[in-house]
Write a protein that holds these residues in place. Structure first.
Motif, mmCIF file in Angstrom:
data_model
loop_
_atom_site.group_PDB
_atom_site.id
_atom_site.type_symbol
_atom_site.label_atom_id
_atom_site.label_comp_id
_atom_site.label_asym_id
_atom_site.label_seq_id
_atom_site.Cartn_x
_atom_site.Cartn_y
_atom_site.Cartn_z
ATOM 1 N N ASP A 51 0.786 -1.223 0.000
ATOM 2 C CA ASP A 51 0.000 0.000 0.000
ATOM 3 C C ASP A 51 0.827 1.287 0.000
ATOM 4 N N ARG A 52 2.153 1.193 0.074
ATOM 5 C CA ARG A 52 3.031 2.364 0.062
ATOM 6 C C ARG A 52 2.537 3.437 1.033
ATOM 7 N N THR A 53 2.278 3.037 2.246
ATOM 8 C CA THR A 53 1.762 3.958 3.251
ATOM 9 C C THR A 53 2.809 4.967 3.679
ATOM 10 N N ARG A 54 2.314 6.107 4.084
ATOM 11 C CA ARG A 54 3.171 7.130 4.671
ATOM 12 C C ARG A 54 3.068 6.993 6.186
ATOM 13 N N ILE A 55 4.217 7.104 6.811
ATOM 14 C CA ILE A 55 4.205 7.105 8.268
ATOM 15 C C ILE A 55 4.876 8.391 8.734
ATOM 16 N N GLN A 56 4.557 8.777 9.931
ATOM 17 C CA GLN A 56 5.162 9.961 10.503
ATOM 18 C C GLN A 56 6.187 9.538 11.536
ATOM 19 N N VAL A 57 7.385 10.116 11.431
ATOM 20 C CA VAL A 57 8.453 9.800 12.380
ATOM 21 C C VAL A 57 8.946 11.090 13.012
ATOM 22 N N PRO A 58 9.311 11.017 14.296
ATOM 23 C CA PRO A 58 9.881 12.204 14.937
ATOM 24 C C PRO A 58 11.283 12.467 14.411
ATOM 25 N N THR A 59 11.699 13.727 14.524
ATOM 26 C CA THR A 59 13.032 14.113 14.069
ATOM 27 C C THR A 59 13.839 14.677 15.238
ATOM 28 N N SER A 60 15.101 14.901 14.969
ATOM 29 C CA SER A 60 16.031 15.382 15.988
ATOM 30 C C SER A 60 15.697 16.781 16.502
ATOM 31 N N THR A 61 14.906 17.540 15.764
ATOM 32 C CA THR A 61 14.540 18.891 16.212
ATOM 33 C C THR A 61 13.148 18.930 16.834
ATOM 34 N N GLY A 62 12.538 17.757 16.994
ATOM 35 C CA GLY A 62 11.217 17.699 17.604
ATOM 36 C C GLY A 62 10.072 17.814 16.611
ATOM 37 N N LYS A 63 10.396 17.912 15.341
ATOM 38 C CA LYS A 63 9.355 17.977 14.314
ATOM 39 C C LYS A 63 8.907 16.570 13.951
ATOM 40 N N ILE A 64 7.931 16.496 13.080
ATOM 41 C CA ILE A 64 7.443 15.223 12.547
ATOM 42 C C ILE A 64 7.672 15.250 11.041
ATOM 43 N N ARG A 65 8.190 14.152 10.507
ATOM 44 C CA ARG A 65 8.443 14.073 9.068
ATOM 45 C C ARG A 65 7.678 12.883 8.498
ATOM 46 N N LEU A 90 10.339 11.872 1.837
ATOM 47 C CA LEU A 90 9.582 12.762 0.956
ATOM 48 C C LEU A 90 10.196 14.161 0.862
ATOM 49 N N GLU A 91 11.195 14.450 1.701
ATOM 50 C CA GLU A 91 11.888 15.734 1.623
ATOM 51 C C GLU A 91 13.227 15.613 0.902
ATOM 52 N N SER A 92 13.554 14.423 0.407
ATOM 53 C CA SER A 92 14.827 14.201 -0.270
ATOM 54 C C SER A 92 14.791 14.742 -1.693
ATOM 55 N N ALA A 93 15.940 15.176 -2.152
ATOM 56 C CA ALA A 93 16.049 15.652 -3.532
ATOM 57 C C ALA A 93 15.998 14.491 -4.525
ATOM 58 N N ASP A 94 16.414 13.299 -4.098
ATOM 59 C CA ASP A 94 16.439 12.128 -4.985
ATOM 60 C C ASP A 94 15.369 11.130 -4.543
ATOM 61 N N MET A 95 14.232 11.206 -5.187
ATOM 62 C CA MET A 95 13.097 10.356 -4.802
ATOM 63 C C MET A 95 13.233 8.918 -5.291
ATOM 64 N N ASN A 96 14.267 8.599 -6.061
ATOM 65 C CA ASN A 96 14.446 7.236 -6.553
ATOM 66 C C ASN A 96 15.244 6.362 -5.600
ATOM 67 N N ARG A 97 15.981 6.949 -4.686
ATOM 68 C CA ARG A 97 16.816 6.170 -3.769
ATOM 69 C C ARG A 97 15.982 5.643 -2.605
ATOM 70 N N LEU A 98 16.346 4.467 -2.144
ATOM 71 C CA LEU A 98 15.715 3.924 -0.950
ATOM 72 C C LEU A 98 16.428 4.490 0.272
#
Length: 175
Positions: A51-65, A90-98
């Motif tokens: 299903d290629r789901t999106r998940i939210q993960v916390p980041t080092s600055t306290g944000k959610i990505r 989803l914030e990466s410049a290269d969307m083809n890389r895993l």
């Protein structure tokens, strides 16, 4: 791998866009690595996520990505079957890389407590080489200014991965 490591050291030392602050360059460069070990480079099959789901993960600055689950890399390391979820940042410049963020039992003692990353280029066959020798610390290891996603729980390995980048012995107080 040795040449890639040397080039990274040079870049981190000399480039104006280096993630290593000027006052930490003498302490952190050259970067510390585990010895290159071919046993940590293993073939893996990618089982695509249905299903290629999106998940939210916390980041080092306290944000959610948001990151998108692409599939599960299945492999065997030192005779033990393991799996890591591969994502697209989803914030990466290269969307083809895993994007493969992970932590292991060295996290917090020998490697950055928040984990390390690998990035894998796409393959037409679905067979990848998971090479932990290329595992690297996220930029937030060097400077708290960077916003780095933490590995999700599903990518916490219960084995030691003594390959790739490690913390400097002289500076285990990195944020």
């Amino acid at each position: 791998i040795a040449a890639i490591r040397a080039a990274k050291d040079d870049s981190f030392k000399n480039d104006k866009d280096s993630p290593v602050p000027a006052d930490k360059k003498a302490t952190l460069i050259p970067l510390a690595y585990f010895p290159i070990d071919e046993n940590y480079a293993v073939p893996a099959s990618l089982e695509p996520s249905p299903d290629r789901t999106r998940i939210q993960v916390p980041t080092s600055t306290g944000k959610i990505r948001d990151i998108e689950r692409i599939g599960t890399l299945k492999f065997s390391l030192k005779g033990q079957p393991l799996r890591l979820t591969a994502f697209r940042d989803l914030e990466s410049a290269d969307m083809n890389r895993l994007f493969v963020p992970f932590s292991d039992v060295t996290s917090g003692t020998e490697t950055y407590p928040a984990g390390r990353y690998m990035e894998l280029d796409p393959t037409p066959t679905g067979i990848y080489v998971v090479d932990f020798n290329i595992a690297y610390h996220p930029y937030c290891y060097y400077s708290p200014e960077y916003d780095c996603p933490y590995p999700p729980k599903e990518n916490r390995l219960e084995v030691p991965i003594r390959a790739g980048e490690k913390m400097q012995k002289a500076d285990s107080s990195i944020p």
